[in-house]
Write a protein that holds these residues in place. Structure first.
Motif, PDB file in Angstrom:
ATOM      1  N   ARG A 104       9.329 -16.009  34.034  1.00 28.31           N
ATOM      2  CA  ARG A 104      10.399 -16.056  33.035  1.00 28.31           C
ATOM      3  C   ARG A 104      10.155 -17.245  32.109  1.00 28.31           C
ATOM      4  NH1 ARG A 104      15.748 -16.289  36.474  1.00 28.31           N
ATOM      5  NH2 ARG A 104      16.602 -16.659  34.394  1.00 28.31           N
ATOM      6  N   PRO A 105       9.637 -17.013  30.894  1.00 29.80           N
ATOM      7  CA  PRO A 105       9.309 -18.137  30.018  1.00 29.80           C
ATOM      8  C   PRO A 105      10.542 -18.737  29.354  1.00 29.80           C
ATOM      9  CG  PRO A 105       8.740 -16.061  28.954  1.00 29.80           C
ATOM     10  CD  PRO A 105       9.242 -15.713  30.329  1.00 29.80           C
ATOM     11  N   GLN A 106      10.613 -20.047  29.366  1.00 29.65           N
ATOM     12  CA  GLN A 106      11.618 -20.801  28.628  1.00 29.65           C
ATOM     13  C   GLN A 106      10.840 -21.676  27.642  1.00 29.65           C
ATOM     14  OE1 GLN A 106      15.000 -20.501  29.192  1.00 29.65           O
ATOM     15  NE2 GLN A 106      14.633 -18.965  30.769  1.00 29.65           N
ATOM     16  N   LEU A 107      10.371 -21.070  26.558  1.00 32.46           N
ATOM     17  CA  LEU A 107       9.466 -21.758  25.652  1.00 32.46           C
ATOM     18  C   LEU A 107      10.216 -22.343  24.467  1.00 32.46           C
ATOM     19  CD1 LEU A 107       6.367 -19.367  25.594  1.00 32.46           C
ATOM     20  CD2 LEU A 107       6.908 -21.262  27.158  1.00 32.46           C
ATOM     21  N   VAL A 108       9.999 -23.612  24.236  1.00 26.47           N
ATOM     22  CA  VAL A 108      10.523 -24.293  23.067  1.00 26.47           C
ATOM     23  C   VAL A 108       9.470 -24.173  21.968  1.00 26.47           C
ATOM     24  CG1 VAL A 108      11.377 -26.475  22.137  1.00 26.47           C
ATOM     25  CG2 VAL A 108      11.750 -25.912  24.553  1.00 26.47           C
ATOM     26  N   VAL A 109       9.861 -23.689  20.806  1.00 22.21           N
ATOM     27  CA  VAL A 109       8.917 -23.480  19.712  1.00 22.21           C
ATOM     28  C   VAL A 109       8.943 -24.686  18.783  1.00 22.21           C
ATOM     29  CG1 VAL A 109       8.233 -21.993  17.800  1.00 22.21           C
ATOM     30  CG2 VAL A 109       9.221 -20.992  19.874  1.00 22.21           C
ATOM     31  N   ASP A 110       7.803 -25.322  18.640  1.00 20.56           N
ATOM     32  CA  ASP A 110       7.672 -26.514  17.807  1.00 20.56           C
ATOM     33  C   ASP A 110       7.283 -26.088  16.395  1.00 20.56           C
ATOM     34  OD1 ASP A 110       6.693 -28.934  16.562  1.00 20.56           O
ATOM     35  OD2 ASP A 110       6.497 -29.797  18.564  1.00 20.56           O
ATOM     36  N   PRO A 111       8.111 -26.393  15.382  1.00 19.98           N
ATOM     37  CA  PRO A 111       7.808 -25.947  14.025  1.00 19.98           C
ATOM     38  C   PRO A 111       6.777 -26.810  13.310  1.00 19.98           C
ATOM     39  CG  PRO A 111       9.849 -27.176  14.017  1.00 19.98           C
ATOM     40  CD  PRO A 111       9.419 -27.100  15.453  1.00 19.98           C
ATOM     41  N   LEU A 112       6.395 -27.930  13.916  1.00 15.12           N
ATOM     42  CA  LEU A 112       5.536 -28.891  13.224  1.00 15.12           C
ATOM     43  C   LEU A 112       4.113 -28.955  13.750  1.00 15.12           C
ATOM     44  CD1 LEU A 112       8.077 -31.871  12.980  1.00 15.12           C
ATOM     45  CD2 LEU A 112       7.590 -30.109  11.268  1.00 15.12           C
ATOM     46  N   VAL A 113       3.923 -28.631  15.015  1.00 14.17           N
ATOM     47  CA  VAL A 113       2.618 -28.827  15.664  1.00 14.17           C
ATOM     48  C   VAL A 113       2.174 -27.522  16.316  1.00 14.17           C
ATOM     49  CG1 VAL A 113       1.407 -30.103  17.484  1.00 14.17           C
ATOM     50  CG2 VAL A 113       3.092 -31.269  16.057  1.00 14.17           C
ATOM     51  N   PRO A 114       0.895 -27.146  16.186  1.00 15.82           N
ATOM     52  CA  PRO A 114       0.444 -25.897  16.794  1.00 15.82           C
ATOM     53  C   PRO A 114       0.355 -25.984  18.313  1.00 15.82           C
ATOM     54  CG  PRO A 114      -1.399 -27.049  15.788  1.00 15.82           C
ATOM     55  CD  PRO A 114      -0.155 -27.791  15.384  1.00 15.82           C
ATOM     56  N   THR A 115       0.235 -24.824  18.927  1.00 19.49           N
ATOM     57  CA  THR A 115       0.043 -24.734  20.374  1.00 19.49           C
ATOM     58  C   THR A 115      -1.205 -25.516  20.789  1.00 19.49           C
ATOM     59  OG1 THR A 115       1.032 -22.543  20.322  1.00 19.49           O
ATOM     60  CG2 THR A 115      -0.253 -23.107  22.278  1.00 19.49           C
ATOM     61  N   GLY A 116      -1.128 -26.169  21.921  1.00 18.08           N
ATOM     62  CA  GLY A 116      -2.285 -26.901  22.423  1.00 18.08           C
ATOM     63  C   GLY A 116      -3.466 -25.975  22.675  1.00 18.08           C
ATOM     64  N   THR A 117      -4.665 -26.518  22.497  1.00 14.46           N
ATOM     65  CA  THR A 117      -5.892 -25.750  22.688  1.00 14.46           C
ATOM     66  C   THR A 117      -6.879 -26.559  23.524  1.00 14.46           C
ATOM     67  OG1 THR A 117      -5.625 -24.639  20.554  1.00 14.46           O
ATOM     68  CG2 THR A 117      -7.819 -24.605  21.533  1.00 14.46           C
ATOM     69  N   VAL A 118      -7.514 -25.888  24.466  1.00 20.19           N
ATOM     70  CA  VAL A 118      -8.558 -26.510  25.272  1.00 20.19           C
ATOM     71  C   VAL A 118      -9.824 -25.675  25.157  1.00 20.19           C
ATOM     72  CG1 VAL A 118      -9.309 -27.102  27.612  1.00 20.19           C
ATOM     73  CG2 VAL A 118      -6.972 -27.596  26.896  1.00 20.19           C
ATOM     74  N   ILE A 119     -10.927 -26.318  24.840  1.00 22.57           N
ATOM     75  CA  ILE A 119     -12.232 -25.669  24.886  1.00 22.57           C
ATOM     76  C   ILE A 119     -12.839 -25.974  26.248  1.00 22.57           C
ATOM     77  CG2 ILE A 119     -14.544 -25.558  23.891  1.00 22.57           C
ATOM     78  CD1 ILE A 119     -13.290 -26.339  21.215  1.00 22.57           C
ATOM     79  N   CYS A 120     -13.053 -24.933  27.044  1.00 19.61           N
ATOM     80  CA  CYS A 120     -13.586 -25.067  28.403  1.00 19.61           C
ATOM     81  C   CYS A 120     -15.054 -24.652  28.383  1.00 19.61           C
ATOM     82  CB  CYS A 120     -12.825 -24.178  29.380  1.00 19.61           C
ATOM     83  SG  CYS A 120     -11.026 -24.241  29.244  1.00 19.61           S
ATOM     84  N   MET A 121     -15.943 -25.601  28.553  1.00 26.65           N
ATOM     85  CA  MET A 121     -17.372 -25.303  28.600  1.00 26.65           C
ATOM     86  C   MET A 121     -17.792 -25.194  30.062  1.00 26.65           C
ATOM     87  SD  MET A 121     -18.771 -27.731  25.513  1.00 26.65           S
ATOM     88  CE  MET A 121     -18.048 -29.217  26.214  1.00 26.65           C
ATOM     89  N   VAL A 122     -18.195 -23.990  30.456  1.00 29.10           N
ATOM     90  CA  VAL A 122     -18.522 -23.699  31.856  1.00 29.10           C
ATOM     91  C   VAL A 122     -20.017 -23.511  31.977  1.00 29.10           C
ATOM     92  CG1 VAL A 122     -18.064 -22.182  33.808  1.00 29.10           C
ATOM     93  CG2 VAL A 122     -16.293 -22.543  32.076  1.00 29.10           C
ATOM     94  N   ASP A 123     -20.650 -24.334  32.821  1.00 28.11           N
ATOM     95  CA  ASP A 123     -22.108 -24.235  32.932  1.00 28.11           C
ATOM     96  C   ASP A 123     -22.509 -23.052  33.806  1.00 28.11           C
ATOM     97  OD1 ASP A 123     -22.355 -24.919  35.719  1.00 28.11           O
ATOM     98  OD2 ASP A 123     -22.178 -27.033  35.217  1.00 28.11           O
ATOM     99  N   GLY A 124     -23.775 -22.685  33.706  1.00 30.43           N
ATOM    100  CA  GLY A 124     -24.274 -21.508  34.422  1.00 30.43           C
ATOM    101  C   GLY A 124     -24.764 -21.791  35.818  1.00 30.43           C
ATOM    102  N   GLY A 125     -24.532 -22.992  36.334  1.00 26.52           N
ATOM    103  CA  GLY A 125     -24.971 -23.331  37.682  1.00 26.52           C
ATOM    104  C   GLY A 125     -24.154 -22.630  38.748  1.00 26.52           C
TER     105      GLY A 125
END
Length: 324
Positions: A104-125
């Motif tokens: 059940r999401p209770q999400l507050v929408v921020d009008p000034l800042v975008p959603t957080g983003t993470v770049i996940c670099m996963v190695d092939g090992g």
């Protein structure tokens, strides 16, 4: 989903506690934490500086807090709620993704800042280890104004993502939430979330901020960083002098359960063939909390966590498969 300003006000107030279910009515789990867009890049070879590296790239819903909530629902918790903050750019998508997982999401929408983003670099090992590039975005702007004591209505446990401790506004929210939970007798758990950010914050500052938390779920590196000890089991035991129950996640070595300065159990890992270790700790935490809500003791709950973590590393991204 609400506009900027939070989910509203409510009556009541609440905490700490240990591994028991809270005294209030209800069996709900409230998770407060980060909702993030993950860009997962799996590369077979080493990164080639200054040129191209072939990779398989996917964009998926993530965030440590959101992942914990989804895994708790996936592992049987029947009433899982999530308080988080997102930007207008991806708010509707994240709400749909969470609802599809039974949260059940209770999400507050921020009008000034975008959603957080993470770049996940996963190695092939063989270990499929990952490196994160993190832009916390709106998730780092959760604040006391986003809290309502009514969020605890029907809640038996409160879980806080450690990422909340890494910005001033969300640290203030943690204080408000802990006070409210304490007043209602709702036990609180917390996952430190990031050894890198934890090192910047400082161990003693972290331990001061989590005073009143009943269950701490650090990774091996986080437990060692918080204590200065090299052995993760000894580190878990040391931490359990500050927090009533410590469950230290140790990846392919399972988990350690500690209380009152002593290791009480060593739980073996479940077998797995890793593809992407992103979210494995979140899966452990979500399953652990679901098991506690179902009446399991800490050792059995940790075994559930290990099984969920094993399933998580065999998937790309940090979320469980959709129901059905």
């Amino acid at each position: 989903m609400t506009a900027d300003g939070g989910p509203g006000r409510g009556g009541g107030t609440g905490s700490g506690g240990t591994d028991s279910v809270g005294t209030g009515a209800g069996r709900g789990l409230l998770v407060v934490g980060d909702v993030i867009t993950d860009v997962v890049a799996r590369h077979a070879g080493p990164l080639a500086a200054g040129t191209d590296t072939t990779a398989s790239i996917r964009t998926v819903a993530g965030g440590a807090g959101a992942n914990v909530a989804c895994w708790a629902a996936h592992r049987g918790a029947s009433d899982v709620r999530l308080l988080g903050r997102v930007g207008t750019d991806a708010a509707a998508w994240h709400e749909r993704e969470l609802a599809a997982q039974g949260v059940r999401p209770q999400l507050v929408v921020d009008p000034l800042v975008p959603t957080g983003t993470v770049i996940c670099m996963v190695d092939g090992g063989a270990a499929a280890e990952r490196t994160f590039l993190t832009d916390g975005g709106a998730s780092m702007r959760l604040a006391p104004a986003d809290w309502s004591d009514a969020l605890l209505d029907g809640v038996a446990r409160l879980h806080l993502s450690g990422y909340l401790l890494f910005s001033e506004s969300s640290r203030a929210l943690v204080t408000v939430a802990l006070t409210a939970a304490r007043a209602r007798g709702v036990p609180v758990s917390l996952d430190p979330a990031s050894a890198g950010f934890l090192a910047e914050l400082g161990a003693e500052r972290f331990l001061e901020l989590v005073e009143g938390v009943g269950v701490l779920l650090p990774s091996r590196d986080e437990a060692c960083l918080l204590t200065g000890l090299a052995d993760p089991a000894e580190a878990a035991a040391e931490l359990s002098l500050r927090v009533p129950l410590v469950v230290a996640k140790q990846g392919h070595e399972g988990a350690v359960v500690a209380r009152s300065g002593k290791v009480r159990a060593r739980v073996p890992a479940a077998p797995a063939t890793p593809r992407d270790t992103t979210g494995a700790g979140d899966a452990f935490t979500g399953a652990f909390l679901a098991a506690l809500l179902a009446g399991a003791g800490p050792e059995d709950a940790a075994a559930e966590g290990c099984r969920a973590g094993a399933r998580a590393v065999e998937r790309v991204g940090g979320r469980p498969p959709l129901p059905g």
